[in-house]
Write a protein that holds these residues in place. Sequence first.
Motif, PDB file in Angstrom:
ATOM      1  N   LEU A  23      -9.281  43.519  10.934  1.00  0.00           N
ATOM      2  CA  LEU A  23     -10.034  44.714   9.531  1.00  0.00           C
ATOM      3  C   LEU A  23      -8.976  44.802   8.828  1.00  0.00           C
ATOM      4  N   HIS A  24      -7.555  44.247   8.725  1.00  0.00           N
ATOM      5  CA  HIS A  24      -7.045  44.696   7.064  1.00  0.00           C
ATOM      6  C   HIS A  24      -7.424  43.510   6.624  1.00  0.00           C
ATOM      7  N   GLU A  25      -7.668  42.569   6.951  1.00  0.00           N
ATOM      8  CA  GLU A  25      -8.612  41.642   5.640  1.00  0.00           C
ATOM      9  C   GLU A  25      -9.433  42.054   4.755  1.00  0.00           C
ATOM     10  N   VAL A  26     -10.399  42.357   5.916  1.00  0.00           N
ATOM     11  CA  VAL A  26     -10.747  42.672   5.063  1.00  0.00           C
ATOM     12  C   VAL A  26     -11.087  44.325   4.124  1.00  0.00           C
ATOM     13  N   GLY A  27     -10.073  45.360   3.912  1.00  0.00           N
ATOM     14  CA  GLY A  27      -9.779  46.148   3.394  1.00  0.00           C
ATOM     15  C   GLY A  27     -10.183  47.740   4.358  1.00  0.00           C
ATOM     16  N   ARG A  28      -9.819  47.025   5.851  1.00  0.00           N
ATOM     17  CA  ARG A  28     -10.188  48.231   6.587  1.00  0.00           C
ATOM     18  C   ARG A  28      -9.181  48.796   7.339  1.00  0.00           C
ATOM     19  N   THR A  29      -7.763  48.530   7.333  1.00  0.00           N
ATOM     20  CA  THR A  29      -7.358  48.832   7.901  1.00  0.00           C
ATOM     21  C   THR A  29      -6.706  50.315   9.014  1.00  0.00           C
ATOM     22  N   PRO A  30      -6.481  49.651  10.138  1.00  0.00           N
ATOM     23  CA  PRO A  30      -6.620  50.811  11.019  1.00  0.00           C
ATOM     24  C   PRO A  30      -5.566  51.642  11.261  1.00  0.00           C
ATOM     25  N   ARG A  31      -5.202  52.406  11.814  1.00  0.00           N
ATOM     26  CA  ARG A  31      -3.909  53.381  12.031  1.00  0.00           C
ATOM     27  C   ARG A  31      -3.160  52.710  13.508  1.00  0.00           C
ATOM     28  N   ILE A  32      -2.550  52.420  13.292  1.00  0.00           N
ATOM     29  CA  ILE A  32      -2.131  51.268  14.651  1.00  0.00           C
ATOM     30  C   ILE A  32      -0.841  52.169  15.759  1.00  0.00           C
ATOM     31  N   TYR A  33      -1.083  52.545  17.089  1.00  0.00           N
ATOM     32  CA  TYR A  33      -0.794  53.148  17.808  1.00  0.00           C
ATOM     33  C   TYR A  33       0.266  52.550  19.489  1.00  0.00           C
ATOM     34  N   GLY A  34       1.110  52.683  19.574  1.00  0.00           N
ATOM     35  CA  GLY A  34       2.233  51.690  20.799  1.00  0.00           C
ATOM     36  C   GLY A  34       3.512  52.656  21.096  1.00  0.00           C
ATOM     37  N   ARG A  35       3.864  51.745  21.747  1.00  0.00           N
ATOM     38  CA  ARG A  35       4.752  51.602  22.751  1.00  0.00           C
ATOM     39  C   ARG A  35       6.277  51.309  21.798  1.00  0.00           C
ATOM     40  N   THR A  36       5.686  50.504  20.717  1.00  0.00           N
ATOM     41  CA  THR A  36       7.817  49.104  20.601  1.00  0.00           C
ATOM     42  C   THR A  36       7.052  49.490  18.345  1.00  0.00           C
ATOM     43  N   PRO A  37       8.253  50.537  17.934  1.00  0.00           N
ATOM     44  CA  PRO A  37       8.476  50.346  17.100  1.00  0.00           C
ATOM     45  C   PRO A  37       8.417  49.567  16.151  1.00  0.00           C
ATOM     46  N   ARG A  38       7.320  48.988  15.183  1.00  0.00           N
ATOM     47  CA  ARG A  38       7.262  47.523  14.384  1.00  0.00           C
ATOM     48  C   ARG A  38       6.840  47.944  12.770  1.00  0.00           C
ATOM     49  N   GLU A  39       7.481  47.468  11.826  1.00  0.00           N
ATOM     50  CA  GLU A  39       7.141  48.232  10.399  1.00  0.00           C
ATOM     51  C   GLU A  39       5.451  47.420   9.569  1.00  0.00           C
ATOM     52  N   PRO A  55       3.386  51.232   9.283  1.00  0.00           N
ATOM     53  CA  PRO A  55       4.489  51.185  11.135  1.00  0.00           C
ATOM     54  C   PRO A  55       3.585  51.601  12.146  1.00  0.00           C
ATOM     55  N   VAL A  56       4.122  50.801  13.314  1.00  0.00           N
ATOM     56  CA  VAL A  56       2.766  51.093  14.175  1.00  0.00           C
ATOM     57  C   VAL A  56       3.705  53.094  14.628  1.00  0.00           C
ATOM     58  N   GLN A  57       2.676  53.348  14.929  1.00  0.00           N
ATOM     59  CA  GLN A  57       3.476  54.755  15.490  1.00  0.00           C
ATOM     60  C   GLN A  57       4.036  55.024  16.653  1.00  0.00           C
ATOM     61  N   THR A  58       4.375  55.485  17.408  1.00  0.00           N
ATOM     62  CA  THR A  58       4.590  55.133  18.607  1.00  0.00           C
ATOM     63  C   THR A  58       4.953  57.188  19.861  1.00  0.00           C
ATOM     64  N   SER A  59       4.643  57.644  19.225  1.00  0.00           N
ATOM     65  CA  SER A  59       4.481  59.145  19.264  1.00  0.00           C
ATOM     66  C   SER A  59       2.976  59.729  18.985  1.00  0.00           C
ATOM     67  N   PRO A  60       2.204  60.369  20.251  1.00  0.00           N
ATOM     68  CA  PRO A  60       1.214  60.577  19.925  1.00  0.00           C
ATOM     69  C   PRO A  60       1.186  61.573  19.560  1.00  0.00           C
ATOM     70  N   ALA A  61       2.027  62.415  19.044  1.00  0.00           N
ATOM     71  CA  ALA A  61       2.448  63.639  18.046  1.00  0.00           C
ATOM     72  C   ALA A  61       2.207  63.111  16.841  1.00  0.00           C
ATOM     73  N   GLN A  62       2.348  62.413  16.185  1.00  0.00           N
ATOM     74  CA  GLN A  62       2.318  61.776  15.208  1.00  0.00           C
ATOM     75  C   GLN A  62       0.435  61.694  14.496  1.00  0.00           C
ATOM     76  N   VAL A  63      -0.120  61.913  15.813  1.00  0.00           N
ATOM     77  CA  VAL A  63      -1.964  61.534  15.543  1.00  0.00           C
ATOM     78  C   VAL A  63      -2.096  62.500  14.914  1.00  0.00           C
ATOM     79  N   ASP A  64      -2.683  62.314  13.807  1.00  0.00           N
ATOM     80  CA  ASP A  64      -3.466  64.019  13.028  1.00  0.00           C
ATOM     81  C   ASP A  64      -5.111  64.060  13.231  1.00  0.00           C
ATOM     82  N   GLY A  65      -4.883  63.912  13.959  1.00  0.00           N
ATOM     83  CA  GLY A  65      -6.493  64.118  14.172  1.00  0.00           C
ATOM     84  C   GLY A  65      -8.476  63.302  15.400  1.00  0.00           C
TER      85      GLY A  65
END
Length: 294
Positions: A23-39, A55-65
């Motif tokens: 997705l990122h290659e064609v300009g559609r970078t997704p939001r990324i969520y997981g257990r391990t923080p990564r830049e 960064p990889v978001q590691t808390s559901p509280a960071q989701v904005d909808g």
Amino acid sequence: MSMSPSVAVVGPGAIGTTVAAALHEVGRTPRIYGRTPREQLELRVDDDRILVPGPVQTSPAQVDGAVDLVFLAVKSTQVEAAAPWLKALCDADTVICVLQNGVEQQNLVTPYSHGARIIPSVVWFPAQAQPDGSVWLRAAPRLTLPDTPAARVALTALRGTRCSVELSTDFASVAWRKLLQNAVAGLMVLTGRRSGMFARDDIAALSLAYLREGLEVARAEGASLSDEVPREIVSAFQAFPPDMGTSILADREANRPLEWSIRNGVIQRRGRAHGIPTPISDLVVPLLAAASDG
């Protein structure tokens, strides 16, 4: 649905990283969520490196909808742990594309879907996590999805990317064929060896017998698969690079829980439901379960 649906990837492991990079290659970078923080995420393809910004978001509280589409790329053993992400990302207008093994994806995810539409998938590419956190993609990525309106959301999101999408009107047959491949790969766990082991005549014979057992169950479940499928699957393993592994072997080597139930146990369970003897499964399944327990 927009021609550019909003997309989240939950579980940026080998499969999730591959989809995020496509997705990122064609300009559609997704939001990324997981257990391990990564830049960032890194996908290696031949001599190329695709870096997906985090960064990889590691808390559901960071989701904005809620988003239009969630690629759920966690293992079946991690679905319950991913439930807070689905609660934060999903509503009745969301589609969840489940990038997992097995033929029970909808049943596993539905209790945590919050009204979202769920589409199962078959993942047809070997992507291996590396010790440095990157992912090595060893073949062209493609997905098979059922031919439904919800699946067209994922098709739209991935259109024009390196990850091709096929819609199948007989998805059950495709899914069971892949499950048979995954099931026989479980023998690697019991030997601690990679695909080169299928060059042995005795392992090839055992694999064929196991696959024929699974084929009978698959047909009872409504799959339309030919008598040649077991031989085709064994031949494919024999043609792989001898160092090719599989996700269940990687989990065993890392001492993580194994997906034995949805890859192997399902043949035994469904066989019993149809009154079909499964003597090889009756041996393999408890051994894999014990390996999973540690």
